[in-house]
Structures are given as structure tokens and as C-alpha cells.
Design a protein around this motif. Structure first.
Motif, mmCIF file in Angstrom:
data_model
loop_
_atom_site.group_PDB
_atom_site.id
_atom_site.type_symbol
_atom_site.label_atom_id
_atom_site.label_comp_id
_atom_site.label_asym_id
_atom_site.label_seq_id
_atom_site.Cartn_x
_atom_site.Cartn_y
_atom_site.Cartn_z
ATOM 1 N N ASN A 224 -46.747 15.428 53.997
ATOM 2 C CA ASN A 224 -45.922 16.508 54.164
ATOM 3 C C ASN A 224 -45.488 16.435 55.821
ATOM 4 O O ASN A 224 -45.870 17.316 56.621
ATOM 5 C CB ASN A 224 -46.448 17.792 54.171
ATOM 6 N N ILE A 225 -44.520 15.560 56.316
ATOM 7 C CA ILE A 225 -44.182 15.413 57.558
ATOM 8 C C ILE A 225 -43.493 16.685 57.804
ATOM 9 O O ILE A 225 -43.380 17.122 59.114
ATOM 10 C CB ILE A 225 -43.692 14.036 57.774
ATOM 11 N N ASP A 226 -42.473 17.104 57.034
ATOM 12 C CA ASP A 226 -41.726 18.198 57.229
ATOM 13 C C ASP A 226 -42.662 19.497 57.559
ATOM 14 O O ASP A 226 -42.065 20.275 58.447
ATOM 15 C CB ASP A 226 -41.023 18.685 55.996
ATOM 16 N N GLY A 227 -43.566 19.438 56.858
ATOM 17 C CA GLY A 227 -44.464 20.734 57.132
ATOM 18 C C GLY A 227 -45.392 20.533 58.574
ATOM 19 O O GLY A 227 -45.456 21.639 59.402
ATOM 20 N N ILE A 228 -45.570 19.377 58.949
ATOM 21 C CA ILE A 228 -46.143 19.451 60.358
ATOM 22 C C ILE A 228 -44.930 19.615 61.329
ATOM 23 O O ILE A 228 -45.489 20.219 62.434
ATOM 24 C CB ILE A 228 -46.582 17.870 60.371
ATOM 25 N N VAL A 229 -43.913 19.097 61.340
ATOM 26 C CA VAL A 229 -42.813 19.330 62.266
ATOM 27 C C VAL A 229 -42.535 20.877 62.301
ATOM 28 O O VAL A 229 -42.507 21.416 63.266
ATOM 29 C CB VAL A 229 -41.484 18.750 62.022
ATOM 30 N N ALA A 230 -42.650 21.511 61.099
ATOM 31 C CA ALA A 230 -42.164 22.968 61.206
ATOM 32 C C ALA A 230 -43.330 23.766 61.838
ATOM 33 O O ALA A 230 -43.004 24.676 62.492
ATOM 34 C CB ALA A 230 -42.097 23.422 59.842
ATOM 35 N N ASP A 231 -44.700 23.414 61.765
ATOM 36 C CA ASP A 231 -45.891 23.860 62.251
ATOM 37 C C ASP A 231 -45.625 23.936 63.816
ATOM 38 O O ASP A 231 -46.019 24.839 64.548
ATOM 39 C CB ASP A 231 -47.203 23.310 61.906
ATOM 40 N N TYR A 232 -45.151 22.550 64.244
ATOM 41 C CA TYR A 232 -45.081 22.113 65.656
ATOM 42 C C TYR A 232 -44.042 23.413 66.653
ATOM 43 O O TYR A 232 -44.221 23.787 67.588
ATOM 44 C CB TYR A 232 -44.823 20.833 65.930
#
Length: 593
Positions: free
Chosen positions: A514-522
């Protein structure tokens, strides 16, 4: 749009495509995007709308190029992954494999071949050309390779394979098998030759039992085949060693060829060395005995053998992954990790959880690991729904919470929303929201990205951030370059072998799905928290390094001042990684307060 703006956009477009293929260029791209699209810190409020409007026009021009560059990046990564997978398979084979052209110029080799070259002076590479210790043997090898290459180009069936023995009088003789490499898409005028090498000392031993079981051979036939694999190609010599007649050896060899559907000793040896028997023989090595020290042995009686990664299906259908560390019957503590963490070990140096009877549960936040992302990212909803359900699932009524870095806001949200369940909370290097943000003295990379994110749409920001993540995963030197701006205590931590191991595990974890989720978290720090720190009734411990370059110390002081029942621990001579350096002290203060 001015000519200068058009020239600058052209430069950016070129750099976008270059960065997609060469991730080491992303710092340069980030810098120019910051200059072109970023919202300056000193922009006046009455000018902000005008600047944002101008940047939107530039963004529309850049959007399609970012999309195409990301598509190219995906294709490039797919090809690279395929190549790495093939290389990994070749490295697992228990035989040396060297690929050359018609002049014996080496184009590739597997790890086993490299090991043979390192250990055996009968073969070497000079000026990228494979040569043998004997000049005569070298001439013969090169002649055979050229003949096979010519036969391959001309599609001749003759001279398609050849075997050689080198160093027969030495204590480490080697068998060489030379054959064309049949690749469908390879141009006919560019022959590629495969050279298989098996040496006595580096050869993986294949037992007669494995040969017998794999190829349905009698024990006598299996012993004969083992002699052939060990480099003894003379039937008379094998007969003498076995104390049987040469006629019997011939009969056994004929039977082996029939059972294996091969037609010559050379073909038979090639099939076995690249077949399942060789792989089984390579794996059937002596197991390593690992002994526990006395304290560790005592711990193991009360602890789970390894950290347990599990998951639950949430009420809205999403999957939440979590890992448990420490004493499974101990005092529960839910820890919200930063982006740097490992599922294998809670902390690289500390055994506090084990020695103090703590049951540490580490949930993978939405978009991390195998946890599904949230459609509407909300701190308070995540705690009230997801964490509440996790605690109930585990049979936990009350618990402590800790949060490191990006996990800090989650720990505070739990303290604010789960007042009847959270005993006390602690954060280390907590990331702020815009209300508490101080961009001064931050890491240049972080500061630029945060400023850029204020005026850049997700359609550009997120794909660009994915390139950065993949670059960090691919090459640790990019992180080391960033670390040159760290405070000295942080530099000492990130240069350690333990940290490098955790960093690698973290990058594999955050980029596995889930790269999208990681970016959103950042970029969560760009949104206001949906809870008020002033409403937190639970006791909270704020731990922060004075020289933290990811989250300004002034941000931590403002957060601490807003929480009514807060104990502040602002550490001199420390930076961001106090989770690593002060974990025992943090837990001790939290649990024993």
C-alpha cells in the motif's frame, strides 16, 4: 506565461522523465519543484491566492508528464524485478554458470561461479575475458567457444556442446561444460555461450541416495553417477574404484542413460547438475545449531518463540494487520510505529518489554504492510473504531499507548478519544499538525517537501513521493545522504548495522503493497488533527530531542503546552531517534509512573 517560465517548465519535464528512470535525481527534481511550485514561507496572505493560481496553471502542464513518467517507471521496475528474479534463481543453483560471447568475454555469472573463481587458480578473468591457468587449455577453451558460437549462428547441429577437464593433476580439478544459450529473442548474429563449471572443492555433494530416489536408479547405478559428477569420466578408473568389470560399468551407464532419457555422459552430467537432485543436495546441508544464553533460555519459556504477525477483519470490511511482542500474558501496551520499524524485532537493543512483563501490540496503520487504507483518513475515527475493535478482539480492557514519529498523533488521538481505556500515553519525536508546525531547522528534504505539498495537488505530489520511496528502497545511500544533515547523535544511530537492517526491513514493509497509504500517512501533518489536545484528560509524556530535524522542538513544546496533564522530557544533545536511544527510560517512566 513568460519565456523564463516556459524554459523552466521544459527543464522540469526533462527532469521528471530522467528521475523516473534514475531515482538518484529526485533531490534535484524536488529542489526545482520547490522553487517553481512551492508556496514561500514569507508569502503575504493577500498574495497567497495569486501564487496558488499561477502554480495551478503550471501544474496542469506538468500533470500528464508525471503520469507518463510513473508509467515508464512501473515498466522499468517490472523488467528489473524480472531480471533480479532470474539472477536469484541462477544464484541458487549449486553449479557455476558463466555467460560469454564468442570471444570468451564474460557478460554475466552467478554467485557460485564467482566463488569458484575466488577459490581456484585454474580459472580467472583477465580484461573481462575468461582464461585458464594453462595457455594450452585457454587456447582450447577459446577455440571450442568460437566453434560453438559459429555453429549457433549457422544453425549447425554439430559442435553444439563440449566438455573439458582442467587441473586434473591438482587437488581441485574442475569439469567445464560448454553449450550455446538458447534465448528466443537473442539476435542470431550475437551468440551467447553458457559455461557450466563444477570443481571438486566447491562442488555441492549429491548423495547416492538422492540420485537413486530422484532418477529411480539402483544403488550401484547411483554410485556410478556420483563418480561421473565428481569429475571421474574414465569408465576404467570407475571400474577399478568400484572393483567391478568395465563391462558392468558400461551396462550400468547404459541403464542410467535410458532411465534419464539422455544420450551421452556430457548430457547426463548437465541434466543432473541443473536438475532437482542438485538443488536437493544443495539444501541438504548440515543444520546450524543455535544455542540460547541462560537468561534468553529462561525468557523463552514464558515468551512466544517469535513475534506473531496476525490480523483481524474490521466491521467495515477492511483488514488490519498487527504484530505482538513480549509477554503474551503481560501488561498490554499498544505502540504506533513511525515509518521506520520492523516486524521481526520491536527494538534493536532493548529487552524491556520481555523483562518487565509487557505485551506490546503494534498495529499496522491504514496503508501500512497488509492493512487496508482508510477511504477517509481520520485519526479519531481510527482510534474509536479500529483500535477499539482491536482491543476488544484481544480481550484487553485498558492499556498504555506509545507513538513514535508519525505514530505520535495516533497515540495522542487514542488518549483523547479512548479516555476510559488508555491508562497513560507517551510520544517520541511526535509529528505535528499545521497548528503546531514549525518548519524552521527541519531537514532540508522534509522542509522542501512540506512547503511544496501546501500548493501542489495530489495528482503530482503522490506519484513524485512514490518515486522517492522506491529510490530510498533501492539505494540506502540516498538515506545516508539525507543523514549528513542529522544531529550527531542521530548520525551515530543510523550508521549502525542494526539500524541499516531495520531500515531495509522498513522499506520492504512500506513498499510491499500500500504505497498510497504510506504517502497519505506522511502528508497527514498537512491536515488539522480532528481532536483537541486541550481535551486530553489522560496523563501524557512528551519526549523530544532538542535537535530533532524531522519535528521541530518548538512544535513539541507547543503540543506539550496544549495538553493539560502533560509531562515534558526535552532531551539535550539528542535528535529525532530517541525511540532508539531512550526506549527503556521512556517505558519505565510510562509504566512505573
Amino acid at each position: 506565461m513568460s519565456q523564463d517560465d516556459q524554459k523552466q517548465l521544459s527543464e522540469i519535464i526533462g527532469l521528471i522523465y530522467d528521475s523516473a528512470q534514475s531515482p538518484e535525481l529526485w533531490p534535484q527534481l524536488l529542489s526545482i519543484l520547490d522553487t517553481t511550485l512551492g508556496l514561500p514561507l514569507d508569502v503575504q496572505k493577500d498574495q497567497e491566492n495569486e501564487v496558488v493560481s499561477e502554480n495551478k496553471a503550471k501544474t496542469q502542464i506538468l500533470k500528464p508528464h508525471f503520469r507518463r513518467a510513473i508509467e515508464f517507471n512501473h515498466r522499468f521496475n517490472a523488467l528489473e524485478n524480472e531480471r533480479n528474479a532470474v539472477a536469484d534463481v541462477l544464484d541458487r543453483l549449486p553449479i557455476g554458470i558463466i555467460l560469454t560471447d564468442e570471444n570468451c568475454t564474460v557478460t554475466a555469472m552467478n554467485q557460485h561461479a564467482q566463488n569458484i573463481l575466488n577459490e581456484n587458480d585454474e580459472l580467472t578473468i583477465k580484461s573481462n575475458q575468461l582464461v585458464l591457468k594453462s595457455v594450452t587449455d585457454t587456447k582450447n577453451l577459446h577455440r571450442v567457444v568460437r566453434d560453438i558460437a559459429v555453429a549457433q549462428v549457422n544453425r549447425h547441429s554439430s559442435q553444439q556442446e563440449k566438455s573439458m577437464m582442467i587441473g586434473a593433476a591438482s587437488d581441485n580439478p574442475c569439469s567445464i561444460y560448454i553449450t550455446p544459450t538458447n534465448i528466443d529473442n537473442l539476435p542470431t548474429d550475437v551468440p551467447l555461450i553458457s559455461i557450466y563449471i563444477s570443481c571438486a572443492k566447491s562442488r555441492q555433494e549429491i548423495s547416492a541416495d538422492i540420485l537413486s530416489e530422484t532418477y529411480t536408479l539402483t544403488q550401484a547405478e547411483a554410485r556410478l553417477l556420483k563418480h561421473l559428477l565428481n569429475g571421474c569420466h574414465s569408465l576404467s578408473e570407475i571400474a577399478n574404484k568400484q572393483r567391478i568389470s568395465k563391462h558392468t560399468v558400461r551396462s550400468q551407464l547404459k541403464s542410467i542413460l535410458e532411465k534419464t532419457n539422455t544420450h551421452s555422459q556430457t548430457e547426463l552430467i548437465k541434466m543432473v547438475l541443473t536438475g532437482p537432485a542438485a538443488l536437493i543436495g544443495a539444501r541438504a546441508s548440515t543444520p546450524v545449531n543455535i544455542s540460547l544464553s541462560e537468561p534468553e533460555a529462561n525468557f523463552s519459556k514464558n515468551m512466544s518463540e517469535t513475534p506473531q504477525t496476525k490480523g483481524i477483519r474490521l466491521m467495515d470490511g477492511r483488514w488490519m494487520e498487527f504484530t505482538e511482542f513480549g509477554d503474551r500474558h503481560g501488561t498490554p501496551l499498544i505502540h504506533f510505529h513511525g515509518w521506520l520499524h520492523s516486524k521481526e524485532k520491536l527494538h534493536p537493543y532493548s529487552t524491556f518489554a520481555e523483562t518487565h512483563g509487557l505485551r506490546v501490540i503494534v498495529p499496522e496503520r491504514p496503508g501500512h504492510g497488509c492493512s487496508d487504507p482508510q477511504h477517509e483518513h481520520s485519526l479519531s475515527h481510527y482510534c474509536k473504531r479500529d483500535i477499539q475493535q482491536l482491543a476488544s478482539h484481544l480481550g484487553i480492557d485498558s492499556f498504555y499507548v506509545t507513538g513514535d514519529g508519525e505514530g505520535g498523533p495516533y497515540a495522542l488521538a487514542c488518549a483523547a478519544t479512548l479516555t476510559d481505556r488508555v491508562k497513560r500515553a507517551a510520544t517520541t519525536g511526535c509529528m505535528p499538525d499545521p497548528r503546531f508546525e514549525h518548519l524552521e531547522n527541519l531537514l532540508p528534504f522534509d522542509r522542501r517537501l512540506q512547503i511544496l505539498a501546501r500548493s501542489t495537488p495530489k495528482s503530482i505530489l503522490y506519484p513524485f513521493s512514490k518515486i522517492i520511496l522506491k529510490a530510498l528502497k533501492k539505494n540506502n545511500s540516498y538515506f545516508e545522504l539525507m543523514a549528513s544533515d542529522f544531529y550527531e547523535s542521530d548520525r551515530a544511530i543510523v550508521s549502525s548495522d542494526e539500524h541499516k537492517k531495520i531500515f531495509k526491513e522498513s522499506m520492504n514493509n512500506v513498499t510491499s503493497s500500500n504505497i498510497d497509504g504510506i504517502v497519505a500517512d506522511y502528508y497527514l501533518r498537512l491536515k488539522d488533527w480532528d481532536f483537541n489536545p486541550e481535551d486530553i484528560k489522560t496523563e501524557v509524556h512528551i519526549w523530544h530531542g532538542i535537535h530533532d530535524c524531522f519535528s521541530n522542538i518548538d512544535s513539541a513544546k507547543d503540543i506539550a503546552a496544549a495538553i493539560p496533564n502533560c509531562k515534558s522530557h526535552f532531551l539535550e544533545e539528542n535528535g529525532h531517534y530517541i525511540f532508539i536511544s531512550h526506549w527503556d527510560e521512556i517505558l519505565s517512566a510510562l509504566i512505573e509512573a
